[in-house]
Scaffold this motif. Structure first.
Motif, PDB file in Angstrom:
ATOM      1  N   SER A   1       0.832  -1.193   0.000  1.00 48.10           N
ATOM      2  CA  SER A   1       0.000   0.000   0.000  1.00 48.10           C
ATOM      3  C   SER A   1       0.871   1.249   0.000  1.00 48.10           C
ATOM      4  CB  SER A   1      -0.920  -0.002   1.229  1.00 48.10           C
ATOM      5  OG  SER A   1      -1.594   1.220   1.349  1.00 48.10           O
TER       6      SER A   1
ATOM      7  N   ASN B   1      -3.862   4.298   5.489  1.00 44.98           N
ATOM      8  CA  ASN B   1      -5.151   4.145   4.821  1.00 44.98           C
ATOM      9  C   ASN B   1      -5.601   2.695   4.960  1.00 44.98           C
ATOM     10  OD1 ASN B   1      -7.299   3.834   3.002  1.00 44.98           O
ATOM     11  ND2 ASN B   1      -6.499   5.414   1.639  1.00 44.98           N
TER      12      ASN B   1
ATOM     13  N   ASP C   1      -7.149   0.996   1.878  1.00 44.34           N
ATOM     14  CA  ASP C   1      -6.134   0.641   0.891  1.00 44.34           C
ATOM     15  C   ASP C   1      -5.379  -0.612   1.319  1.00 44.34           C
ATOM     16  OD1 ASP C   1      -4.977   1.170  -1.572  1.00 44.34           O
ATOM     17  OD2 ASP C   1      -3.254   2.186  -0.673  1.00 44.34           O
TER      18      ASP C   1
END
Length: 384
Positions: free
Chosen positions: A188, A193, A196
């Motif tokens: 990622s 995140n 993600d």
């Protein structure tokens, strides 16, 4: 799994308080639990209880603790082992399935039902067999009003499904169903995140890749159906060509790409014929009568699509997400391992391995001590 009418699992318990002896745990208990990824659809065995049906193992752990391994399944699956169906039916396959699922004499299911409409009236006598056996028989012969065969009977956290494969992919004349998540085999970019990170593939492996020997013998590419009409004393033959009879008529997982095609080559393989032009590879014989079962509508394509679901499959390990379920479509992006030119980007996808897949089975693995939740997905693709 889209081949299983029930969910199941096992749970390992570290018992240091003698709970298993006090209750005791014998393999006849209800099990209530719920778990979910924040913001996602839960896997809920609280509203609709699970049933512990076996104490698989029980052994000494550390100090006074004992380890128990318990197997559990759904209430409907447990009821299915206790009741039999001895009844004649005259209705469509969808109506018969709904009756068996909801009738208190049989499965008495209170869960959400997702049942596609089917055509053709079935005259069927259930000879003292279990409800799931009747439904599996209906699944084989069911055809949608759009003449799409090959139904699936399975359970997911959203409920029980009796649906055609085309309704999962996208029925003819409609756009394909959108994919629920795009998984990538690369770290990622933003570690903070979470969404993600959930899309990161931890490991991948191609489980089955284009076994044309087995698939050809089983009838995926071409076949001949001979129907013997007992009443009118005649014989009818029906040919099946995977490309012409099915692939060009049905939606495909990757049809939104400008250039897409089947997972098999359309080049000649022998005596200037394609793989799909040998109808004698698999031969079916089926009786036909005045009250026909329309075997020419479902038998050959249904068999072909059953084999197609195992023709090219991938298994990936990802972080757990309860919003992802069997029957969903996902996108998988695996970078190519060929040498790239200066104009290529480093995430150039492998054209064979990457694409849209249908999840055919899914296993959640929750490790409470280490606070880890992962999933192992098995998915198939029908086009490239």
């Amino acid at each position: 799994s889209i081949d299983s009418p029930f969910m199941s699992g096992n749970i390992m318990i570290n018992d240091a308080m003698g709970v298993a002896s006090v209750l005791p745990i014998l393999g006849q208990e209800r099990l209530l639990f719920t778990f979910r990824t924040p913001g996602s659809f839960p896997i809920d065995f609280d509203t609709y209880n699970a049933v512990i049906y076996n104490v698989d193992k029980r052994f000494q752990g550390t100090n006074r603790a004992q380890i128990l391994l318990l197997s559990f399944t759904t209430l409907e699956n447990y009821r299915n082992t206790r009741v039999k169906v001895s009844k004649s039916f005259k209705n469509t396959a969808s109506f018969i399935v709904q009756e068996l699922l909801t009738d208190p004499r049989y499965l008495n299911c209170k869960k959400s039902l997702h049942i596609d409409n089917s055509i053709h009236i079935k005259n069927y006598v259930a000879p003292n067999i279990r409800p799931y056996q009747v439904i599996q028989r209906m699944k084989e012969e069911a055809v949608t009003p759009q003449d799409e065969p090959h139904f699936l009977f399975y359970e997911s956290p959203r409920g029980i499904h009796f649906r055609s494969l085309d309704s999962l992919i996208g029925q003819g004349g409609e756009l394909s169903m959108p994919h629920v998540r795009s998984y990538k085999y690369q770290p990622s970019d933003e570690k903070e995140n979470i969404n993600d990170s959930l899309s990161t593939i931890l490991n991948w492996e191609i489980e089955e890749s284009s076994n044309t020997f087995f698939s050809g013998r089983a009838g995926m590419f071409a076949s001949t159906l001979t129907c013997h009409d007992i009443y009118n004393k005649n014989i009818e033959k029906y040919g099946y060509d995977y490309i012409e009879s099915m692939f060009k008529k049905r939606n495909s997982l990757n049809q939104e790409s400008k250039k897409y095609g089947p997972m098999i080559s359309e080049s000649p393989v022998d005596i200037e014929k394609k793989l799909t032009e040998f109808p004698d590879t698999r031969q079916f014989v089926h009786p036909k009568s005045k009250d026909t079962n329309h075997s020419d509508k479902w038998l050959q394509e249904g068999q072909s699509r059953r084999i197609e679901r195992e023709f090219f499959t991938i298994q990936i390990e990802v972080f757990g997400d309860t919003n992802i379920m069997c029957g969903d479509i996902i996108e998988i992006i695996i970078p190519t391992n060929r040498e790239l030119s200066s104009s290529d980007v480093d995430t150039f996808p492998d054209p064979i391995l990457s694409g849209r897949y249908l999840i055919i089975s899914l296993a959640h693995q929750v490790n409470h001590p280490s606070q880890q939740h992962t999933m192992v997905l098995t998915a198939m693709k029908d086009s490239v």
